[in-house]
Motif scaffolding. Structure first.
Motif, PDB file in Angstrom:
ATOM      1  N   LYS A  39     -18.456   7.697  -8.971  1.00 56.88           N
ATOM      2  CA  LYS A  39     -18.877   8.691  -7.982  1.00 56.88           C
ATOM      3  C   LYS A  39     -17.690   9.345  -7.273  1.00 56.88           C
ATOM      4  O   LYS A  39     -17.646  10.564  -7.113  1.00 56.88           O
ATOM      5  N   HIS A  40     -16.746   8.535  -6.825  1.00 58.46           N
ATOM      6  CA  HIS A  40     -15.622   9.065  -6.057  1.00 58.46           C
ATOM      7  C   HIS A  40     -14.306   8.551  -6.633  1.00 58.46           C
ATOM      8  O   HIS A  40     -14.145   7.350  -6.846  1.00 58.46           O
ATOM      9  N   LYS A  41     -13.370   9.487  -6.879  1.00 57.72           N
ATOM     10  CA  LYS A  41     -12.029   9.122  -7.322  1.00 57.72           C
ATOM     11  C   LYS A  41     -11.055   9.545  -6.232  1.00 57.72           C
ATOM     12  O   LYS A  41     -10.946  10.735  -5.915  1.00 57.72           O
ATOM     13  N   ILE A  42     -10.381   8.588  -5.653  1.00 59.09           N
ATOM     14  CA  ILE A  42      -9.458   8.850  -4.546  1.00 59.09           C
ATOM     15  C   ILE A  42      -8.055   8.436  -4.961  1.00 59.09           C
ATOM     16  O   ILE A  42      -7.834   7.295  -5.355  1.00 59.09           O
ATOM     17  N   MET A  43      -7.104   9.371  -4.878  1.00 61.80           N
ATOM     18  CA  MET A  43      -5.723   8.992  -5.165  1.00 61.80           C
ATOM     19  C   MET A  43      -4.975   8.749  -3.858  1.00 61.80           C
ATOM     20  O   MET A  43      -5.137   9.490  -2.885  1.00 61.80           O
ATOM     21  N   VAL A  44      -4.188   7.678  -3.856  1.00 59.55           N
ATOM     22  CA  VAL A  44      -3.375   7.314  -2.697  1.00 59.55           C
ATOM     23  C   VAL A  44      -1.934   7.636  -3.053  1.00 59.55           C
ATOM     24  O   VAL A  44      -1.384   7.089  -4.026  1.00 59.55           O
ATOM     25  N   ALA A  45      -1.327   8.540  -2.302  1.00 55.37           N
ATOM     26  CA  ALA A  45      -0.019   9.080  -2.672  1.00 55.37           C
ATOM     27  C   ALA A  45       0.947   9.018  -1.501  1.00 55.37           C
ATOM     28  O   ALA A  45       0.556   8.847  -0.342  1.00 55.37           O
ATOM     29  N   ALA A  76      -1.510   3.509 -11.187  1.00 51.30           N
ATOM     30  CA  ALA A  76      -0.886   4.562 -11.992  1.00 51.30           C
ATOM     31  C   ALA A  76       0.631   4.554 -11.887  1.00 51.30           C
ATOM     32  O   ALA A  76       1.282   5.458 -12.419  1.00 51.30           O
ATOM     33  N   ASP A  77       1.187   3.560 -11.221  1.00 55.36           N
ATOM     34  CA  ASP A  77       2.639   3.409 -11.172  1.00 55.36           C
ATOM     35  C   ASP A  77       3.049   2.629 -12.422  1.00 55.36           C
ATOM     36  O   ASP A  77       3.066   1.397 -12.430  1.00 55.36           O
ATOM     37  N   ASP A 154      -3.743   4.260  -7.323  1.00 58.55           N
ATOM     38  CA  ASP A 154      -2.475   4.027  -6.628  1.00 58.55           C
ATOM     39  C   ASP A 154      -1.365   4.732  -7.404  1.00 58.55           C
ATOM     40  O   ASP A 154      -0.992   4.315  -8.494  1.00 58.55           O
ATOM     41  N   LEU A 155      -0.844   5.815  -6.838  1.00 56.47           N
ATOM     42  CA  LEU A 155       0.192   6.609  -7.496  1.00 56.47           C
ATOM     43  C   LEU A 155       1.586   6.117  -7.125  1.00 56.47           C
ATOM     44  O   LEU A 155       1.775   5.552  -6.045  1.00 56.47           O
ATOM     45  N   PRO A 156       2.567   6.351  -7.990  1.00 55.40           N
ATOM     46  CA  PRO A 156       3.952   6.053  -7.599  1.00 55.40           C
ATOM     47  C   PRO A 156       4.445   7.092  -6.600  1.00 55.40           C
ATOM     48  O   PRO A 156       3.812   8.154  -6.440  1.00 55.40           O
ATOM     49  N   GLU A 162       3.248  11.238 -13.006  1.00 54.27           N
ATOM     50  CA  GLU A 162       1.989  10.518 -12.828  1.00 54.27           C
ATOM     51  C   GLU A 162       0.971  11.283 -11.987  1.00 54.27           C
ATOM     52  O   GLU A 162      -0.198  11.401 -12.392  1.00 54.27           O
ATOM     53  N   PRO A 163       1.352  11.820 -10.832  1.00 51.42           N
ATOM     54  CA  PRO A 163       0.369  12.608 -10.078  1.00 51.42           C
ATOM     55  C   PRO A 163      -0.147  13.811 -10.865  1.00 51.42           C
ATOM     56  O   PRO A 163      -1.343  14.112 -10.826  1.00 51.42           O
TER      57      PRO A 163
END
Length: 291
Positions: A39-45, A76-77, A154-156, A162-163
């Protein structure tokens, strides 16, 4: 190779076609099939390393899980995976299931990380951008995530491979949470992360100010180790929501080393963080009603 100008549907050789546009369409289709159940995709950057971005991602996942949501975490790191350690599953390894790669279970949270594919914790991933992009694509398209309410990505640090891969593969991202610390050197880079998200049309859920003052365990006075208030000022300047501040807490580091999120214990950081989570949920609901 010359670029194909033929309509794929009427092309006699479409079965063996290597037109890069078709390959990209196939990749997006595979990702869409998996991610359509999320439902929800949240990226933390963050624009800068060392601001506690992975800690925020892991605690966001645990806090949402405690509210009854089905949650997954994608690390994703690729070259510096850390969420496996923070979630207490760093010794786990990838395995195949009937519907693809099985995510590792961390007490109810589904997790995928490059850490699960390495021979040991000290193994280095020495890859160029295309290989990292391929790994992220595989994490999204080949992992049996199942039905999830939230996938936390979780992004680097930075605004590079990656982002870009995540945004290209997930055009329906629910939004980005930007993590910073109060000092100017971190705020400079967090502004870049905000502008990256804006340029790629990713909704910005808000900025979190981490390590925002130390609450003295003896007298309760707040000591401004890295100053305070920088994240809120940056949010106002950039016209994005300010989600809240998380104080420095001596208990956070040892809990993380043990694979325990600080929101699972009565810590000084927990109260501030729960307010952050509530504001993220409110922002998602506001955007849903506005759409």
């Amino acid at each position: 190779m010359e670029e194909c100008d033929t309509n794929c549907e009427s092309c006699a050789t479409k079965a063996s076609c290597t037109d890069p546009r078709k390959e990209m369409a196939d990749e997006l289709s595979a990702v869409s099939a998996r991610m359509g159940r999320v439902k929800h995709k949240i990226m933390v950057a963050s624009g800068k390393g060392g601001v506690g971005k992975s800690t925020v991602a892991v605690n966001l996942a645990r806090s949402l899980q405690a509210r009854g949501y089905r949650v997954g975490v994608l690390d994703a790191d690729i070259t510096g995976p850390s969420t496996a350690k923070l979630l207490g599953v760093e010794t786990s390894r990838l395995s195949a299931g009937p519907e693809g790669i099985e995510p590792v279970d961390s007490r109810g949270v589904k997790v995928i990380s490059m850490a699960f594919a390495l021979s040991g914790p000290d193994s280095a991933v020495v890859w160029r951008g295309p290989m990292k992009m391929a790994a992220i694509k595989q994490f999204l398209s080949d992992v049996s995530w199942g039905d999830l309410d939230y996938l936390i990505i979780d992004l680097p640090p930075g605004t590079s491979d990656e982002p870009l891969s995540v945004v290209q593969l997930l055009p329906d991202l629910s939004g980005a949470v930007i993590v910073t610390t109060p000092q100017e050197v971190a705020l400079l880079d967090s502004r870049k992360a905000v502008n990256m998200a804006k340029s790629m049309k990713v909704p910005i859920l808000g900025i979190v100010e981490n390590m925002s003052g130390l609450v003295c365990p003896h007298c309760g006075e707040v000591l401004e180790i890295f100053k305070t208030g920088g994240g809120e000022r940056a949010a106002k300047e950039l016209d994005v929501p300010f989600l809240g501040a998380i104080p420095l807490d001596p208990e956070v580091a040892p809990l993380g080393d043990d694979g325990v999120a600080f929101v699972e214990r009565k810590t000084a950081a927990r109260d501030g963080f729960e307010k952050v989570v509530e504001r993220i949920l409110q922002e998602l609901e506001r955007r849903r009603k506005a759409s």
